[in-house]
Scaffold this motif. Structure first.
Motif, PDB file in Angstrom:
ATOM      1  N   THR A 123       2.168   1.829  -3.382  1.00 33.69           N
ATOM      2  CA  THR A 123       1.319   2.368  -4.869  1.00 33.69           C
ATOM      3  C   THR A 123       1.076   4.362  -4.085  1.00 33.69           C
ATOM      4  O   THR A 123       1.061   4.856  -4.711  1.00 33.69           O
TER       5      THR A 123
ATOM      6  N   ARG B 108       0.707  -1.158  -0.207  1.00 30.21           N
ATOM      7  CA  ARG B 108      -0.224  -0.248   0.420  1.00 30.21           C
ATOM      8  C   ARG B 108       1.337   1.130   0.237  1.00 30.21           C
ATOM      9  O   ARG B 108       0.916   2.488  -0.296  1.00 30.21           O
TER      10      ARG B 108
ATOM     11  N   GLU C  34       1.394   7.120  -5.941  1.00 27.09           N
ATOM     12  CA  GLU C  34       0.480   8.892  -6.130  1.00 27.09           C
ATOM     13  C   GLU C  34       1.359  10.136  -5.702  1.00 27.09           C
ATOM     14  O   GLU C  34       0.973  11.584  -6.508  1.00 27.09           O
TER      15      GLU C  34
END
Ligand SMILES: Nc1ncnc2c1ncn2[C@@H]1O[C@H](COP(=O)(O)OP(=O)(O)O)[C@@H](O)[C@H]1O
Ligand SMILES: [Mg+2]
Length: 349
Positions: A295, A292, A299
Protein backbone atom coordinates in the motif's frame (compact mmCIF):
# COMPACT_ATOMS: atom_id res chain seq x y z
CA UNK A 1 11.60 -32.19 25.75
CA UNK A 2 8.43 -30.37 26.56
CA UNK A 3 7.70 -27.07 24.88
CA UNK A 4 4.71 -24.88 25.36
CA UNK A 5 2.93 -24.08 22.13
CA UNK A 6 3.34 -20.63 20.74
CA UNK A 7 -0.13 -19.18 20.57
CA UNK A 8 -0.09 -16.69 17.79
CA UNK A 9 -2.38 -13.84 18.61
CA UNK A 10 -5.49 -15.98 18.97
CA UNK A 11 -7.26 -12.99 20.56
CA UNK A 12 -7.75 -11.55 17.13
CA UNK A 13 -9.49 -14.63 15.83
CA UNK A 14 -13.25 -14.11 16.34
CA UNK A 15 -13.97 -17.83 16.35
CA UNK A 16 -11.60 -18.38 19.25
CA UNK A 17 -13.77 -16.38 21.62
CA UNK A 18 -17.00 -18.40 21.68
CA UNK A 19 -17.99 -19.00 25.32
CA UNK A 20 -18.45 -22.79 25.09
CA UNK A 21 -15.81 -24.57 23.11
CA UNK A 22 -16.98 -27.58 21.09
CA UNK A 23 -13.72 -29.31 22.00
CA UNK A 24 -11.40 -28.60 24.90
CA UNK A 25 -8.24 -30.60 25.38
CA UNK A 26 -6.24 -30.07 28.57
CA UNK A 27 -2.74 -31.34 29.04
CA UNK A 28 -3.62 -34.59 27.31
CA UNK A 29 -1.00 -37.33 27.26
CA UNK A 30 -0.81 -40.72 25.52
CA UNK A 31 1.92 -43.16 26.45
CA UNK A 32 2.59 -46.51 24.81
CA UNK A 33 4.87 -48.20 27.33
CA UNK A 34 7.65 -45.70 27.86
CA UNK A 35 7.03 -43.94 24.53
CA UNK A 36 5.07 -40.70 24.77
CA UNK A 37 3.10 -40.34 21.53
CA UNK A 38 1.21 -37.24 22.80
CA UNK A 39 3.05 -35.06 25.31
CA UNK A 40 0.61 -32.82 27.16
CA UNK A 41 -1.37 -31.01 24.48
CA UNK A 42 -3.79 -28.09 25.10
CA UNK A 43 -6.24 -26.45 22.68
CA UNK A 44 -9.85 -25.40 22.27
CA UNK A 45 -12.04 -25.57 19.20
CA UNK A 46 -14.91 -23.09 18.96
CA UNK A 47 -18.33 -24.14 17.76
CA UNK A 48 -18.63 -23.90 13.98
CA UNK A 49 -14.89 -23.78 13.45
CA UNK A 50 -12.77 -25.93 11.13
CA UNK A 51 -9.70 -26.68 13.20
CA UNK A 52 -6.67 -28.41 11.70
CA UNK A 53 -3.95 -30.50 13.30
CA UNK A 54 -1.05 -30.18 10.87
CA UNK A 55 2.05 -32.32 11.21
CA UNK A 56 4.23 -34.97 9.60
CA UNK A 57 3.67 -38.72 9.86
CA UNK A 58 4.17 -39.91 13.39
CA UNK A 59 3.47 -36.50 14.96
CA UNK A 60 0.61 -37.91 17.06
CA UNK A 61 -2.39 -36.60 15.09
CA UNK A 62 -4.29 -39.88 14.82
CA UNK A 63 -3.53 -40.65 18.46
CA UNK A 64 -5.05 -37.30 19.45
CA UNK A 65 -8.17 -37.94 17.35
CA UNK A 66 -8.55 -41.45 18.78
CA UNK A 67 -8.46 -40.09 22.33
CA UNK A 68 -10.95 -37.31 21.55
CA UNK A 69 -13.33 -39.80 19.92
CA UNK A 70 -13.17 -42.33 22.81
CA UNK A 71 -11.44 -44.99 20.71
CA UNK A 72 -8.34 -45.35 22.91
CA UNK A 73 -7.78 -44.65 26.61
CA UNK A 74 -6.29 -41.33 27.70
CA UNK A 75 -3.09 -41.73 29.75
CA UNK A 76 -3.54 -38.42 31.58
CA UNK A 77 -5.15 -35.01 31.11
CA UNK A 78 -8.67 -34.35 29.85
CA UNK A 79 -10.65 -34.01 26.65
CA UNK A 80 -14.11 -32.44 26.75
CA UNK A 81 -16.09 -32.92 23.55
CA UNK A 82 -19.52 -31.31 23.15
CA UNK A 83 -19.48 -30.57 26.87
CA UNK A 84 -18.78 -34.18 27.89
CA UNK A 85 -15.63 -35.72 29.28
CA UNK A 86 -14.42 -38.48 26.92
CA UNK A 87 -13.37 -40.69 29.83
CA UNK A 88 -16.36 -40.19 32.16
CA UNK A 89 -19.14 -39.88 29.57
CA UNK A 90 -17.99 -41.71 26.45
CA UNK A 91 -21.52 -42.55 25.27
CA UNK A 92 -22.66 -38.93 25.41
CA UNK A 93 -19.56 -37.99 23.42
CA UNK A 94 -20.19 -40.73 20.85
CA UNK A 95 -23.72 -39.49 20.28
CA UNK A 96 -22.49 -36.02 19.39
CA UNK A 97 -19.67 -36.88 17.05
CA UNK A 98 -19.04 -38.24 13.57
CA UNK A 99 -15.67 -39.86 12.87
CA UNK A 100 -13.90 -40.56 9.59
CA UNK A 101 -10.86 -42.72 10.30
CA UNK A 102 -7.68 -42.50 8.26
CA UNK A 103 -8.26 -45.73 6.32
CA UNK A 104 -11.23 -46.24 3.98
CA UNK A 105 -13.65 -48.48 5.83
CA UNK A 106 -16.90 -48.62 3.81
CA UNK A 107 -18.05 -52.12 2.95
CA UNK A 108 -17.05 -52.75 -0.66
CA UNK A 109 -19.77 -55.28 -1.35
CA UNK A 110 -22.64 -53.07 -0.23
CA UNK A 111 -24.22 -50.28 -2.20
CA UNK A 112 -23.69 -46.65 -1.31
CA UNK A 113 -27.13 -46.46 0.28
CA UNK A 114 -26.68 -49.72 2.22
CA UNK A 115 -23.43 -48.43 3.72
CA UNK A 116 -25.24 -45.33 4.94
CA UNK A 117 -28.26 -47.25 6.16
CA UNK A 118 -26.16 -49.63 8.28
CA UNK A 119 -24.51 -46.72 10.02
CA UNK A 120 -27.78 -44.93 10.64
CA UNK A 121 -29.15 -48.13 12.22
CA UNK A 122 -26.02 -48.51 14.30
CA UNK A 123 -26.75 -45.06 15.71
CA UNK A 124 -30.45 -45.96 16.21
CA UNK A 125 -31.73 -43.27 13.88
CA UNK A 126 -35.50 -43.97 13.55
CA UNK A 127 -36.62 -45.20 10.10
CA UNK A 128 -38.35 -42.08 8.80
CA UNK A 129 -35.53 -39.85 9.99
CA UNK A 130 -33.05 -42.32 8.53
CA UNK A 131 -34.48 -42.01 5.03
CA UNK A 132 -34.51 -38.24 5.28
CA UNK A 133 -30.93 -38.08 6.58
CA UNK A 134 -29.64 -40.47 3.92
CA UNK A 135 -31.24 -38.42 1.15
CA UNK A 136 -29.76 -35.24 2.62
CA UNK A 137 -26.21 -36.50 3.05
CA UNK A 138 -26.20 -38.11 -0.39
CA UNK A 139 -27.17 -34.76 -1.84
CA UNK A 140 -24.54 -32.97 0.27
CA UNK A 141 -21.72 -35.14 -1.06
CA UNK A 142 -23.12 -35.26 -4.58
CA UNK A 143 -23.68 -39.02 -4.66
CA UNK A 144 -27.46 -39.13 -5.05
CA UNK A 145 -27.33 -40.68 -8.46
CA UNK A 146 -24.90 -43.33 -7.25
CA UNK A 147 -27.00 -44.46 -4.31
CA UNK A 148 -27.62 -47.90 -5.83
CA UNK A 149 -24.02 -48.43 -7.01
CA UNK A 150 -21.80 -51.01 -5.37
CA UNK A 151 -19.12 -49.30 -3.33
CA UNK A 152 -16.30 -51.18 -5.06
CA UNK A 153 -17.22 -49.55 -8.36
CA UNK A 154 -16.61 -46.02 -7.01
CA UNK A 155 -13.46 -43.97 -7.56
CA UNK A 156 -11.24 -43.06 -4.60
CA UNK A 157 -12.69 -39.55 -4.43
CA UNK A 158 -16.26 -40.85 -4.47
CA UNK A 159 -15.48 -43.37 -1.74
CA UNK A 160 -14.07 -40.58 0.40
CA UNK A 161 -17.29 -38.65 -0.15
CA UNK A 162 -19.29 -41.71 0.83
CA UNK A 163 -17.28 -41.94 4.06
CA UNK A 164 -17.99 -38.29 4.76
CA UNK A 165 -21.71 -38.91 4.17
CA UNK A 166 -21.57 -41.93 6.44
CA UNK A 167 -19.97 -39.92 9.22
CA UNK A 168 -22.86 -37.45 9.02
CA UNK A 169 -25.82 -39.78 8.71
CA UNK A 170 -26.78 -39.53 12.39
CA UNK A 171 -26.55 -35.73 12.25
CA UNK A 172 -23.56 -35.19 14.60
CA UNK A 173 -22.59 -31.73 15.87
CA UNK A 174 -18.85 -32.34 15.85
CA UNK A 175 -17.05 -34.04 12.99
CA UNK A 176 -13.57 -35.59 13.24
CA UNK A 177 -11.75 -36.35 9.99
CA UNK A 178 -8.36 -38.06 10.02
CA UNK A 179 -6.46 -37.15 6.83
CA UNK A 180 -9.62 -36.71 4.74
CA UNK A 181 -7.85 -36.33 1.39
CA UNK A 182 -4.74 -38.49 1.72
CA UNK A 183 -4.32 -40.59 -1.41
CA UNK A 184 -6.71 -38.48 -3.51
CA UNK A 185 -5.72 -36.84 -6.77
CA UNK A 186 -5.58 -33.02 -6.71
CA UNK A 187 -8.96 -32.55 -8.40
CA UNK A 188 -10.79 -34.87 -5.98
CA UNK A 189 -8.98 -33.21 -3.11
CA UNK A 190 -10.28 -29.78 -4.05
CA UNK A 191 -13.79 -31.25 -4.47
CA UNK A 192 -13.60 -32.64 -0.92
CA UNK A 193 -12.47 -29.25 0.46
CA UNK A 194 -15.38 -27.51 -1.23
CA UNK A 195 -17.78 -30.06 0.11
CA UNK A 196 -16.48 -29.76 3.67
CA UNK A 197 -16.75 -25.98 3.49
CA UNK A 198 -20.34 -26.21 2.26
CA UNK A 199 -21.19 -28.71 4.98
CA UNK A 200 -19.78 -26.45 7.62
CA UNK A 201 -21.85 -23.52 6.39
CA UNK A 202 -25.10 -25.42 5.92
CA UNK A 203 -25.03 -27.52 9.09
CA UNK A 204 -23.05 -25.35 11.46
CA UNK A 205 -20.78 -28.31 12.05
CA UNK A 206 -17.62 -28.06 14.08
CA UNK A 207 -14.82 -29.94 12.33
CA UNK A 208 -11.47 -31.15 13.48
CA UNK A 209 -9.27 -32.45 10.68
CA UNK A 210 -5.75 -33.79 10.65
CA UNK A 211 -3.53 -33.35 7.67
CA UNK A 212 0.05 -33.34 6.49
CA UNK A 213 -0.84 -31.20 3.46
CA UNK A 214 0.10 -27.55 3.88
CA UNK A 215 -2.31 -26.42 1.23
CA UNK A 216 -5.18 -28.32 2.80
CA UNK A 217 -4.58 -26.71 6.19
CA UNK A 218 -4.21 -23.30 4.57
CA UNK A 219 -7.31 -23.47 2.37
CA UNK A 220 -9.69 -25.32 4.65
CA UNK A 221 -8.94 -24.48 8.27
CA UNK A 222 -10.02 -21.45 10.29
CA UNK A 223 -7.23 -22.20 12.73
CA UNK A 224 -4.28 -24.55 12.63
CA UNK A 225 -2.30 -26.24 15.36
CA UNK A 226 1.12 -27.43 14.22
CA UNK A 227 1.94 -30.76 15.88
CA UNK A 228 5.45 -32.17 16.00
CA UNK A 229 6.77 -35.12 18.03
CA UNK A 230 3.60 -35.25 20.15
CA UNK A 231 3.57 -31.55 21.07
CA UNK A 232 1.79 -28.46 19.78
CA UNK A 233 4.40 -26.01 18.56
CA UNK A 234 2.19 -23.22 17.17
CA UNK A 235 -1.47 -22.31 17.02
CA UNK A 236 -3.34 -19.62 15.11
CA UNK A 237 -5.23 -18.70 11.95
CA UNK A 238 -3.25 -19.32 8.75
CA UNK A 239 -2.68 -15.57 8.43
CA UNK A 240 -1.61 -15.15 12.06
CA UNK A 241 0.83 -18.02 11.70
CA UNK A 242 2.33 -16.54 8.53
CA UNK A 243 2.61 -13.10 10.09
CA UNK A 244 4.34 -14.59 13.11
CA UNK A 245 7.36 -15.53 10.99
CA UNK A 246 9.60 -12.48 11.14
CA UNK A 247 10.67 -10.41 8.14
CA UNK A 248 10.15 -12.88 5.35
CA UNK A 249 7.82 -11.02 2.97
CA UNK A 250 9.35 -9.89 -0.26
CA UNK A 251 7.84 -7.21 -2.48
CA UNK A 252 9.34 -6.94 -5.93
CA UNK A 253 8.69 -3.62 -7.56
CA UNK A 254 9.51 -2.02 -10.87
CA UNK A 255 9.29 1.72 -11.50
CA UNK A 256 8.80 3.16 -14.96
CA UNK A 257 12.16 4.94 -14.77
CA UNK A 258 15.41 4.69 -12.89
CA UNK A 259 16.05 7.27 -10.19
CA UNK A 260 18.90 7.43 -7.68
CA UNK A 261 16.49 8.30 -4.89
CA UNK A 262 14.33 5.15 -4.98
CA UNK A 263 16.43 3.02 -2.74
CA UNK A 264 16.52 5.48 0.14
CA UNK A 265 12.81 6.25 -0.24
CA UNK A 266 12.01 2.54 -0.08
CA UNK A 267 14.26 2.02 2.93
CA UNK A 268 12.34 4.77 4.75
CA UNK A 269 9.01 2.91 4.55
CA UNK A 270 7.66 1.36 7.76
CA UNK A 271 8.37 -2.40 8.11
CA UNK A 272 11.07 -2.43 5.39
CA UNK A 273 14.21 -4.20 6.55
CA UNK A 274 16.27 -4.20 3.36
CA UNK A 275 16.18 -3.05 -0.26
CA UNK A 276 18.16 -4.76 -3.01
CA UNK A 277 18.63 -3.22 -6.48
CA UNK A 278 17.99 -5.75 -9.21
CA UNK A 279 18.19 -4.02 -12.57
CA UNK A 280 17.29 -0.51 -13.71
CA UNK A 281 14.24 0.57 -11.71
CA UNK A 282 13.68 -2.91 -10.21
CA UNK A 283 13.98 -3.51 -6.46
CA UNK A 284 13.47 -6.37 -4.03
CA UNK A 285 12.02 -4.96 -0.85
CA UNK A 286 12.27 -7.12 2.27
CA UNK A 287 9.55 -6.32 4.75
CA UNK A 288 7.91 -7.66 7.85
CA UNK A 289 4.49 -6.62 6.52
CA UNK A 290 4.02 -7.26 2.79
CA UNK A 291 0.53 -5.86 2.51
CA UNK A 292 1.28 -2.58 4.32
CA UNK A 293 4.45 -2.09 2.32
CA UNK A 294 2.52 -2.70 -0.91
CA UNK A 295 0.00 0.00 0.00
CA UNK A 296 2.75 2.43 0.97
CA UNK A 297 4.64 1.74 -2.24
CA UNK A 298 1.62 2.54 -4.35
CA UNK A 299 1.01 5.73 -2.35
CA UNK A 300 4.67 6.71 -2.57
CA UNK A 301 4.68 6.39 -6.35
CA UNK A 302 1.36 8.20 -6.72
CA UNK A 303 2.57 11.02 -4.46
CA UNK A 304 5.62 11.54 -6.66
CA UNK A 305 3.60 11.29 -9.86
CA UNK A 306 5.59 8.20 -10.85
CA UNK A 307 4.33 4.92 -12.23
CA UNK A 308 4.81 1.36 -11.00
CA UNK A 309 5.14 -0.95 -13.97
CA UNK A 310 4.92 -4.11 -11.89
CA UNK A 311 4.55 -5.25 -8.32
CA UNK A 312 4.70 -8.78 -6.98
CA UNK A 313 4.29 -9.87 -3.39
CA UNK A 314 5.73 -13.11 -2.16
CA UNK A 315 3.77 -14.14 0.86
CA UNK A 316 5.21 -16.13 3.66
CA UNK A 317 3.86 -19.60 3.07
CA UNK A 318 2.73 -22.11 5.63
CA UNK A 319 5.94 -23.98 4.72
CA UNK A 320 7.97 -21.07 6.06
CA UNK A 321 5.84 -21.25 9.20
CA UNK A 322 6.43 -24.97 9.55
CA UNK A 323 10.18 -24.57 9.11
CA UNK A 324 10.23 -21.68 11.57
CA UNK A 325 8.54 -23.67 14.35
CA UNK A 326 9.92 -27.15 13.74
CA UNK A 327 13.27 -26.51 12.10
CA UNK A 328 12.44 -28.75 9.14
CA UNK A 329 10.49 -28.92 5.90
CA UNK A 330 7.22 -30.76 5.47
CA UNK A 331 6.37 -32.29 2.10
CA UNK A 332 4.30 -30.53 -0.53
CA UNK A 333 6.34 -27.41 -0.35
CA UNK A 334 5.37 -24.51 -2.51
CA UNK A 335 5.87 -20.78 -2.55
CA UNK A 336 2.74 -18.83 -3.13
CA UNK A 337 3.21 -15.62 -4.93
CA UNK A 338 0.71 -13.03 -5.91
CA UNK A 339 1.31 -10.97 -8.97
CA UNK A 340 -0.63 -7.80 -9.37
CA UNK A 341 -0.50 -4.83 -11.62
CA UNK A 342 -1.50 -1.82 -9.58
CA UNK A 343 -3.78 0.77 -11.15
CA UNK A 344 -1.96 3.65 -12.76
CA UNK A 345 -1.83 6.65 -10.49
CA UNK A 346 -4.87 8.80 -11.18
CA UNK A 347 -6.64 6.08 -13.20
CA UNK A 348 -10.32 5.45 -12.53
CA UNK A 349 -10.95 2.28 -10.49
N1 LIG B 1 -0.67 -48.67 19.31
C1 LIG B 1 0.52 -48.10 19.31
N2 LIG B 1 1.56 -48.63 19.99
C2 LIG B 1 2.77 -48.05 20.03
N3 LIG B 1 3.07 -46.89 19.38
C3 LIG B 1 2.08 -46.32 18.68
C4 LIG B 1 0.76 -46.88 18.60
N4 LIG B 1 0.00 -46.05 17.85
C5 LIG B 1 0.80 -45.04 17.44
N5 LIG B 1 2.05 -45.20 17.94
C6 LIG B 1 3.19 -44.29 17.74
O1 LIG B 1 2.79 -43.00 18.16
C7 LIG B 1 3.34 -42.00 17.32
C8 LIG B 1 2.22 -41.14 16.78
O2 LIG B 1 1.45 -41.91 15.85
P1 LIG B 1 0.18 -41.34 15.12
O3 LIG B 1 -0.71 -40.71 16.12
O4 LIG B 1 -0.38 -42.41 14.28
O5 LIG B 1 0.83 -40.18 14.22
P2 LIG B 1 0.21 -39.40 12.97
O6 LIG B 1 -1.23 -39.71 12.88
O7 LIG B 1 0.51 -37.96 13.26
O8 LIG B 1 0.98 -39.88 11.77
C9 LIG B 1 4.12 -42.73 16.24
O9 LIG B 1 5.47 -42.73 16.60
C10 LIG B 1 3.53 -44.12 16.26
O10 LIG B 1 4.48 -45.07 15.85
MG1 LIG C 1 -2.35 -40.51 11.34
Amino acid sequence: MKRSPETVDSQRSPTAQAPFPAIKVENIVKRYGTFEAVKGVNFEVAEGEIFGLLGPNGAGKSTLIRMMTTLIPVTSGRAIVGGHDVVKEPNEVRNMIGVIPQALTSDQDLTVEENLSIYAKLYSVPRVQREKNIAEVLEAVDLTKWRGAQTKTLSGGMRRRLEIARGLVHDPRIFFLDEPTTGLDPVSRIAVWEMLNNLKKRRNLTMLITTHYMEEADRLCDRIAIVDHGSLVALGTPIELKQSVPGSNVVEVQFNREDDGWKSRLMALTDVTDVQSQSAGVYRVLTSNGSRTTTQLVELAAGLGEELTSLSVQNTSLDDVFVHYTGRQLRDEQVKSVFMMPPRPGAQP
